[in-house]
Design an enzyme around this catalytic site. Structure first.
Site, PDB file in Angstrom:
ATOM      1  N   ASP A  59       0.866  -1.175   0.000  1.00  0.00           N
ATOM      2  CA  ASP A  59       0.000   0.000   0.000  1.00  0.00           C
ATOM      3  C   ASP A  59       0.908   1.232   0.000  1.00  0.00           C
ATOM      4  O   ASP A  59       1.674   1.433   0.955  1.00  0.00           O
ATOM      5  CB  ASP A  59      -0.885  -0.038   1.265  1.00  0.00           C
ATOM      6  CG  ASP A  59      -1.879   1.109   1.318  1.00  0.00           C
ATOM      7  OD1 ASP A  59      -1.614   2.169   0.722  1.00  0.00           O
ATOM      8  OD2 ASP A  59      -2.923   0.942   1.981  1.00  0.00           O
ATOM      9  N   VAL A  60       0.831   2.042  -1.049  1.00  0.00           N
ATOM     10  CA  VAL A  60       1.761   3.179  -1.159  1.00  0.00           C
ATOM     11  C   VAL A  60       1.556   4.231  -0.072  1.00  0.00           C
ATOM     12  O   VAL A  60       2.411   5.090   0.129  1.00  0.00           O
ATOM     13  CB  VAL A  60       1.703   3.867  -2.555  1.00  0.00           C
ATOM     14  CG1 VAL A  60       2.112   2.922  -3.670  1.00  0.00           C
ATOM     15  CG2 VAL A  60       0.349   4.503  -2.818  1.00  0.00           C
ATOM     16  N   SER A 137      -3.491  14.200 -14.019  1.00  0.00           N
ATOM     17  CA  SER A 137      -4.826  14.263 -14.638  1.00  0.00           C
ATOM     18  C   SER A 137      -5.094  15.659 -15.185  1.00  0.00           C
ATOM     19  O   SER A 137      -4.573  16.641 -14.648  1.00  0.00           O
ATOM     20  CB  SER A 137      -5.884  13.934 -13.583  1.00  0.00           C
ATOM     21  OG  SER A 137      -7.179  14.244 -14.069  1.00  0.00           O
ATOM     22  N   TYR A 150      -8.952  15.533  -5.564  1.00  0.00           N
ATOM     23  CA  TYR A 150      -8.191  14.857  -6.631  1.00  0.00           C
ATOM     24  C   TYR A 150      -7.327  15.865  -7.392  1.00  0.00           C
ATOM     25  O   TYR A 150      -6.146  15.614  -7.645  1.00  0.00           O
ATOM     26  CB  TYR A 150      -9.203  14.178  -7.559  1.00  0.00           C
ATOM     27  CG  TYR A 150      -8.655  13.338  -8.668  1.00  0.00           C
ATOM     28  CD1 TYR A 150      -8.161  12.054  -8.427  1.00  0.00           C
ATOM     29  CD2 TYR A 150      -8.673  13.790  -9.985  1.00  0.00           C
ATOM     30  CE1 TYR A 150      -7.696  11.265  -9.467  1.00  0.00           C
ATOM     31  CE2 TYR A 150      -8.219  13.006 -11.027  1.00  0.00           C
ATOM     32  CZ  TYR A 150      -7.724  11.740 -10.768  1.00  0.00           C
ATOM     33  OH  TYR A 150      -7.267  10.956 -11.802  1.00  0.00           O
TER      34      TYR A 150
HETATM   35  P1  NDP Z   1      -7.592   1.971 -11.770  1.00  0.00           P
HETATM   36  O1  NDP Z   1      -8.621   2.203 -10.735  1.00  0.00           O
HETATM   37  O2  NDP Z   1      -7.832   1.003 -12.865  1.00  0.00           O
HETATM   38  O3  NDP Z   1      -6.209   1.593 -11.062  1.00  0.00           O
HETATM   39  C1  NDP Z   1      -5.767   2.251  -9.917  1.00  0.00           C
HETATM   40  C2  NDP Z   1      -4.515   1.561  -9.437  1.00  0.00           C
HETATM   41  O4  NDP Z   1      -4.046   2.216  -8.267  1.00  0.00           O
HETATM   42  C3  NDP Z   1      -4.752   0.096  -9.077  1.00  0.00           C
HETATM   43  O5  NDP Z   1      -3.692  -0.656  -9.597  1.00  0.00           O
HETATM   44  C4  NDP Z   1      -4.726   0.103  -7.558  1.00  0.00           C
HETATM   45  O6  NDP Z   1      -4.213  -1.098  -6.997  1.00  0.00           O
HETATM   46  C5  NDP Z   1      -3.755   1.234  -7.291  1.00  0.00           C
HETATM   47  N1  NDP Z   1      -3.937   1.752  -5.944  1.00  0.00           N
HETATM   48  C6  NDP Z   1      -5.046   2.345  -5.436  1.00  0.00           C
HETATM   49  N2  NDP Z   1      -4.853   2.633  -4.136  1.00  0.00           N
HETATM   50  C7  NDP Z   1      -3.599   2.206  -3.826  1.00  0.00           C
HETATM   51  C8  NDP Z   1      -2.823   2.229  -2.654  1.00  0.00           C
HETATM   52  N3  NDP Z   1      -3.274   2.749  -1.496  1.00  0.00           N
HETATM   53  N4  NDP Z   1      -1.570   1.692  -2.695  1.00  0.00           N
HETATM   54  C9  NDP Z   1      -1.104   1.177  -3.832  1.00  0.00           C
HETATM   55  N5  NDP Z   1      -1.780   1.135  -4.989  1.00  0.00           N
HETATM   56  C10 NDP Z   1      -3.024   1.652  -4.976  1.00  0.00           C
HETATM   57  O7  NDP Z   1      -7.256   3.416 -12.359  1.00  0.00           O
HETATM   58  P2  NDP Z   1      -6.707   3.890 -13.778  1.00  0.00           P
HETATM   59  O8  NDP Z   1      -5.855   2.860 -14.394  1.00  0.00           O
HETATM   60  O9  NDP Z   1      -7.832   4.453 -14.523  1.00  0.00           O
HETATM   61  O10 NDP Z   1      -5.813   5.132 -13.301  1.00  0.00           O
HETATM   62  C11 NDP Z   1      -4.412   5.075 -13.196  1.00  0.00           C
HETATM   63  C12 NDP Z   1      -3.899   6.484 -12.921  1.00  0.00           C
HETATM   64  O11 NDP Z   1      -4.312   7.357 -13.955  1.00  0.00           O
HETATM   65  C13 NDP Z   1      -4.432   7.086 -11.625  1.00  0.00           C
HETATM   66  O12 NDP Z   1      -3.409   7.808 -10.986  1.00  0.00           O
HETATM   67  C14 NDP Z   1      -5.528   8.018 -12.095  1.00  0.00           C
HETATM   68  O13 NDP Z   1      -5.735   9.082 -11.202  1.00  0.00           O
HETATM   69  C15 NDP Z   1      -4.964   8.487 -13.421  1.00  0.00           C
HETATM   70  N6  NDP Z   1      -5.969   8.972 -14.354  1.00  0.00           N
HETATM   71  C16 NDP Z   1      -6.955   8.132 -14.854  1.00  0.00           C
HETATM   72  C17 NDP Z   1      -7.873   8.635 -15.758  1.00  0.00           C
HETATM   73  C18 NDP Z   1      -8.943   7.764 -16.343  1.00  0.00           C
HETATM   74  O14 NDP Z   1      -9.807   8.315 -17.076  1.00  0.00           O
HETATM   75  N7  NDP Z   1      -8.961   6.465 -16.142  1.00  0.00           N
HETATM   76  C19 NDP Z   1      -7.853  10.033 -16.163  1.00  0.00           C
HETATM   77  C20 NDP Z   1      -6.798  10.798 -15.601  1.00  0.00           C
HETATM   78  C21 NDP Z   1      -5.895  10.273 -14.730  1.00  0.00           C
HETATM   79  P3  NDP Z   1      -5.151  -2.355  -6.562  1.00  0.00           P
HETATM   80  O15 NDP Z   1      -6.269  -2.439  -7.545  1.00  0.00           O
HETATM   81  O16 NDP Z   1      -4.206  -3.509  -6.633  1.00  0.00           O
HETATM   82  O17 NDP Z   1      -5.623  -2.078  -5.167  1.00  0.00           O
END
Ligand code: NDP
Length: 239
Positions: A59-60, A137, A150
């Site tokens: 967990d980051v 973002s 956010y």
């Molecule tokens: P997802 O929800 O598909 O993935 C989010 C990821 O973050 C997962 O791998 C999750 O891990 C990980 N994560 C969440 N909380 C924690 C934590 N406490 N510690 C470690 N890892 C964590 O999101 P997206 O792929 O859509 O987004 C990826 C990035 O892109 C994010 O930073 C998001 O803000 C950004 N973004 C996305 C957009 C979109 O339209 N999708 C638009 C703009 C920016 P796990 O599932 O294993 O818990």
């Protein structure tokens, strides 16, 4: 072969970045928090395609657990490419935003960036080559209703990107942020339907995770050695 850590590699955009960096010949450390199985599946895919990868889970937001996991990874060598992609959103209009919503989003995106990148920085500096890529973002550039938390977290990441880029510029390390617009993943699926995306995005579609991954891979390459301290948005002409 360089080693690349992609936080949130188990998510939509992160998985695409992992696959792309592996295709470019890097050893990819696919990180997950809750979705260990997804990270392991991506590792399996990469290895089946002839690439090199391993999974790691932490967990980051937990500084000590993150430090311990990174220390174990550093025992086998430096990590020269870091993609800070882990992120969550917890949307609410500001008067209704809870302290939990405020802190949790900032904890993952901003404190997560610190917890992961800081322990990796000195070993990276010693190699005189590195790439730090922070996934932010458009909400941090243009603002977005319901996302004060956010956009604050991602905007702080932009500022950190610029300052860190200055600190490590003479060490062969670049630091950039990639700011996606609407990208088709689980995170955005709940937020926008196809009709809304058509009205909202001039290109009339959501971006694909692979398109973000292509940009990240370029920034991670030798070709991008002179690009640093930049916020590069990928958004279908949205802003
Ligand atoms: P997802 O929800 O598909 O993935 C989010 C990821 O973050 C997962 O791998 C999750 O891990 C990980 N994560 C969440 N909380 C924690 C934590 N406490 N510690 C470690 N890892 C964590 O999101 P997206 O792929 O859509 O987004 C990826 C990035 O892109 C994010 O930073 C998001 O803000 C950004 N973004 C996305 C957009 C979109 O339209 N999708 C638009 C703009 C920016 P796990 O599932 O294993 O818990």
């Amino acid at each position: 072969m360089k080693r690349a850590l992609v936080t949130g590699g188990s998510g939509g955009i992160g998985a695409a970045i992992c696959r792309r960096l592996a295709a470019d010949g890097h050893h990819v450390i696919v990180h997950a928090n809750r979705s260990r199985g997804k990270a392991e599946a991506i590792v399996g895919e990469i290895i089946a395609a002839g690439g090199s990868a391993e999974a790691v889970v932490f967990d980051v937001t937990e500084r000590a657990a993150t430090a311990a996991a990174l220390e174990a990874l550093l025992e086998t060598g430096p990590i020269q490419i870091v993609v800070n992609n882990a992120g969550i959103h917890a949307d609410a209009v500001f008067p209704g935003m809870s302290a939990e919503q405020w802190h949790s989003v900032i904890d993952v995106s901003l404190h997560g960036f610190f917890n992961v990148t800081q322990p990796l920085s000195l070993p990276m500096i010693r190699t005189r080559w590195g790439r730090i890529i922070n996934i932010s973002s458009v909400a941090a550039i243009a603002g977005n209703r319901g996302q004060v938390n956010y956009s604050a977290a991602k905007g702080a990441l932009h500022a950190a990107t610029k300052s860190l880029a200055l600190e490590v510029a003479n060490r062969g390390i670049t630091v950039n942020a990639v700011a996606p617009g609407v990208i088709a993943t689980e995170m955005s699926d709940g937020a926008f339907d196809a009709e809304t995306i058509k009205k909202l995005v001039p290109m009339q579609r959501a971006g694909r995770p692979e398109e973000v991954a292509d940009l990240v891979a370029f920034l991670a390459s030798d070709k991008a050695a002179y690009i640093s301290g930049q916020i590069i948005s990928i958004n279908g002409a949205l802003i």
